[in-house]
Write a protein that holds these residues in place. Sequence first.
Motif, short mmCIF file in Angstrom:
data_model
loop_
_atom_site.label_atom_id
_atom_site.label_comp_id
_atom_site.label_asym_id
_atom_site.label_seq_id
_atom_site.Cartn_x
_atom_site.Cartn_y
_atom_site.Cartn_z
N PHE A 174 0.83 -1.20 0.00
CA PHE A 174 0.00 0.00 0.00
C PHE A 174 0.86 1.25 0.00
O PHE A 174 0.60 2.21 -0.70
N PHE A 175 1.91 1.22 0.83
CA PHE A 175 2.77 2.39 0.96
C PHE A 175 3.39 2.75 -0.40
O PHE A 175 3.32 3.87 -0.87
N LEU A 176 3.96 1.72 -1.05
CA LEU A 176 4.60 1.98 -2.34
C LEU A 176 3.58 2.43 -3.39
O LEU A 176 3.85 3.31 -4.19
N GLY A 177 2.37 1.83 -3.33
CA GLY A 177 1.30 2.23 -4.25
C GLY A 177 0.98 3.70 -4.07
O GLY A 177 0.87 4.46 -5.03
N GLY A 178 0.88 4.13 -2.80
CA GLY A 178 0.57 5.53 -2.49
C GLY A 178 1.64 6.45 -3.00
O GLY A 178 1.36 7.47 -3.65
N VAL A 179 2.91 6.09 -2.71
CA VAL A 179 4.03 6.94 -3.13
C VAL A 179 4.05 7.05 -4.66
O VAL A 179 4.24 8.13 -5.22
N GLN A 180 3.79 5.92 -5.32
CA GLN A 180 3.82 5.95 -6.80
C GLN A 180 2.72 6.86 -7.35
O GLN A 180 2.97 7.64 -8.27
N LEU A 181 1.53 6.78 -6.75
CA LEU A 181 0.44 7.64 -7.23
C LEU A 181 0.76 9.11 -6.99
O LEU A 181 0.51 9.96 -7.85
N LEU A 182 1.36 9.40 -5.84
CA LEU A 182 1.72 10.78 -5.54
C LEU A 182 2.73 11.30 -6.57
O LEU A 182 2.60 12.40 -7.11
N CYS A 183 3.73 10.46 -6.84
CA CYS A 183 4.76 10.86 -7.81
C CYS A 183 4.14 11.06 -9.19
O CYS A 183 4.46 12.01 -9.89
N LEU A 184 3.25 10.16 -9.57
CA LEU A 184 2.59 10.31 -10.87
C LEU A 184 1.81 11.61 -10.91
O LEU A 184 1.80 12.31 -11.93
N GLY A 185 1.17 11.94 -9.77
CA GLY A 185 0.40 13.19 -9.69
C GLY A 185 1.29 14.39 -9.91
O GLY A 185 0.93 15.31 -10.64
N ILE A 186 2.47 14.39 -9.26
CA ILE A 186 3.38 15.54 -9.41
C ILE A 186 3.86 15.64 -10.86
O ILE A 186 3.84 16.71 -11.47
N ILE A 187 4.23 14.48 -11.42
CA ILE A 187 4.67 14.51 -12.82
C ILE A 187 3.52 15.00 -13.71
O ILE A 187 3.71 15.81 -14.61
N GLY A 188 2.32 14.51 -13.40
CA GLY A 188 1.13 14.91 -14.17
C GLY A 188 0.91 16.41 -14.13
O GLY A 188 0.55 17.02 -15.13
N GLU A 189 1.18 17.00 -12.96
CA GLU A 189 1.00 18.45 -12.81
C GLU A 189 1.90 19.20 -13.81
O GLU A 189 1.50 20.15 -14.46
N TYR A 190 3.14 18.72 -13.93
CA TYR A 190 4.07 19.36 -14.87
C TYR A 190 3.65 19.11 -16.32
O TYR A 190 3.70 20.00 -17.15
#
Length: 330
Positions: free
Chosen positions: A288-304
């Motif tokens: 779960f932790f890694l899933g969450g971190v990955q989604l967060l990172c994708l979100g930040i990349i998505g923002e850019y």
Amino acid sequence: MDKFIKKTEDNLPTLAVVVPCYNEEEVLAECFMELNSVLERLITENKIASGSYVLFVDDGSKDNTWNLIKRISDDNSNNERARGLKLSRNCGHQMALLAGLSYVDTDICISIDADLQDDIECIPKMVEKYMQGNDIVYGVRKDRSSDSFFKKTSANLFYKFMSTMGVEQISNHADYRLLSKRALAALLEFKERNIYIRGIIPLIGFRSDTVLYARKKRIAGKSKYPLKKMLSLAINGITSLSVIPLRMIAVLGFLTCLIVGLFSVYVIFRKISGETVTGWTSLILSNFFLGGVQLLCLGIIGEYIGKIYIESKQRPKFIIEDWISGKQND
Ligand code: UDP
Ligand code: MG
């Protein structure tokens, strides 16, 4: 280069005060009265030229703001001291300010909020610093005693966070500042849509100075900057000026790999020594932790990526619906 040469006493500079307004019917009349009295004083004292004026930018207000701007301008049509620009919809404070700045035709301009929280007595000081050879004069707050606890804490966090994220800006300076003609021309060279003006200004360079003042309470009405708009300003500021969040993702990915590498040595060692791993809980948690971190990172990349998408469209930053300027209306 001629148009950038500093004015002498015989050839006084013209000043435009740019005021973005969103639903500011309660403060407009007083705002104009106060700003006009400062302009008149500076004109009488031979500090600025008589062609100076206040430019109100109506940022798609839903109330009576535009009608009031028209009325103020009609009342002052003899000296053309009040001008107006009406945006076709609410584009936000930064865009409204930029719209106003793109339309001024003076030697110097000063941007200020309509609620006059910023001390207008700094205007003469700013003009003086301009005459001493500064192209940018920042209005900087001495303290935040007039702010609510929430505004104070969120503003402090905002500046700290922005600086950690690599956005360098003048602390306790919002958008109350003087720009010379050439500094303004340089600002308008930044063509990006997602613009965070107070983060861009230090990138312009030129000689600059500050004036200190105590910020007052709003003269009337409520803040037009709710938490949602403040957060969006912060996200815009970071993503338009810094790639540190992307770099942090890379560092996070590297650290995760390192931890997983060390962990796998341990797991293999346990396997070889015949002990079986029974830890379902740790497995599911790390999953779960890694899933969450990955989604967060994708979100930040998505923002850019979203920002690149918006920039690539090259849409107009704002659309002017109407304007009031003595000469053009004649
Ligand atoms: N403003 C604007 N468009 C918006 C929100 C605000 O032009 O969408 C203007 C507003 O009328 C004011 C200035 O931006 O002149 C700063 O807003 P406000 O004083 O409400 O912000 P605060 O001082 O509470 O941060
Ligand atoms: Mg305010």
